[in-house]
Design a protein around this motif. Structure first.
Motif, mmCIF file in Angstrom:
data_model
loop_
_atom_site.group_PDB
_atom_site.id
_atom_site.type_symbol
_atom_site.label_atom_id
_atom_site.label_comp_id
_atom_site.label_asym_id
_atom_site.label_seq_id
_atom_site.Cartn_x
_atom_site.Cartn_y
_atom_site.Cartn_z
ATOM 1 N N VAL A 5 78.828 -63.674 -1.473
ATOM 2 C CA VAL A 5 77.829 -62.992 -0.660
ATOM 3 C C VAL A 5 78.462 -62.725 0.709
ATOM 4 O O VAL A 5 79.143 -63.588 1.261
ATOM 5 N N ASP A 8 75.202 -60.718 6.438
ATOM 6 C CA ASP A 8 73.958 -61.444 6.694
ATOM 7 C C ASP A 8 73.041 -61.469 5.473
ATOM 8 O O ASP A 8 71.833 -61.610 5.591
ATOM 9 N N HIS A 9 73.633 -61.334 4.288
ATOM 10 C CA HIS A 9 72.854 -61.367 3.042
ATOM 11 C C HIS A 9 72.720 -62.797 2.515
ATOM 12 O O HIS A 9 73.577 -63.641 2.746
ATOM 13 N N ALA A 11 71.551 -64.906 -1.158
ATOM 14 C CA ALA A 11 71.258 -64.848 -2.594
ATOM 15 C C ALA A 11 70.339 -66.019 -2.942
ATOM 16 O O ALA A 11 70.610 -67.160 -2.588
ATOM 17 N N PHE A 47 75.231 -67.452 0.636
ATOM 18 C CA PHE A 47 74.932 -66.613 1.795
ATOM 19 C C PHE A 47 76.228 -66.183 2.462
ATOM 20 O O PHE A 47 77.279 -66.790 2.272
ATOM 21 N N CYS A 51 75.322 -66.198 8.228
ATOM 22 C CA CYS A 51 74.153 -67.052 8.004
ATOM 23 C C CYS A 51 74.473 -68.537 8.077
ATOM 24 O O CYS A 51 73.574 -69.366 7.984
ATOM 25 N N SER A 68 63.072 -57.597 -0.178
ATOM 26 C CA SER A 68 63.987 -58.210 -1.139
ATOM 27 C C SER A 68 64.247 -57.254 -2.301
ATOM 28 O O SER A 68 63.497 -56.312 -2.527
ATOM 29 N N MET A 81 68.067 -60.857 -3.613
ATOM 30 C CA MET A 81 68.873 -60.688 -2.414
ATOM 31 C C MET A 81 67.981 -60.295 -1.243
ATOM 32 O O MET A 81 67.084 -59.464 -1.391
ATOM 33 N N ILE A 82 68.244 -60.920 -0.105
ATOM 34 C CA ILE A 82 67.538 -60.595 1.128
ATOM 35 C C ILE A 82 68.533 -60.627 2.272
ATOM 36 O O ILE A 82 69.642 -61.108 2.131
ATOM 37 N N LYS A 83 68.124 -60.122 3.405
ATOM 38 C CA LYS A 83 68.910 -60.290 4.626
ATOM 39 C C LYS A 83 68.335 -61.479 5.379
ATOM 40 O O LYS A 83 67.182 -61.865 5.173
#
Length: 91
Positions: A5, A8-9, A11, A47, A51, A68, A81-83
């Motif tokens: 990853v 700034d993502h 998982a 991440f 992060c 997401s 997946m998100i920021k």
């Protein structure tokens, strides 16, 4: 997680509520109701480097579901997946 990853993502593996869970107010939600809720939860699986000061693998993150998306890796594993800025709380 086999993939790396980046940035700034984050998982996540989505945590689905059990049918017997209820809120503090005593309301019970079905899985359908839980999917309609704005805030979802997931176990942090990986991440990006931006992060590392905020997150730890294995913790539970609460996030805004509208920010997401789900990816499926070539091995068939699915991750949400998100920021980082979509995270609202960590437990």
């Amino acid at each position: 997680m086999k993939a790396k990853v980046i940035g700034d993502h984050v998982a996540l593996k989505r945590i689905l509520p059990k049918n017997d869970e209820s809120t503090v107010g005593g309301f019970e939600y079905s899985n359908k109701d839980a999917n309609d809720m704005r805030i979802h939860s997931g176990e942090i699986m990986g991440f990006g480097s931006m992060c590392k000061d905020h997150l730890e693998v294995g913790k539970t993150a609460y996030y805004d579901k509208s920010r997401s998306y789900v990816i499926r890796l070539l091995d068939g594993e699915e991750y949400t997946m998100i920021k980082l800025n979509a995270v609202v709380a960590i437990e």
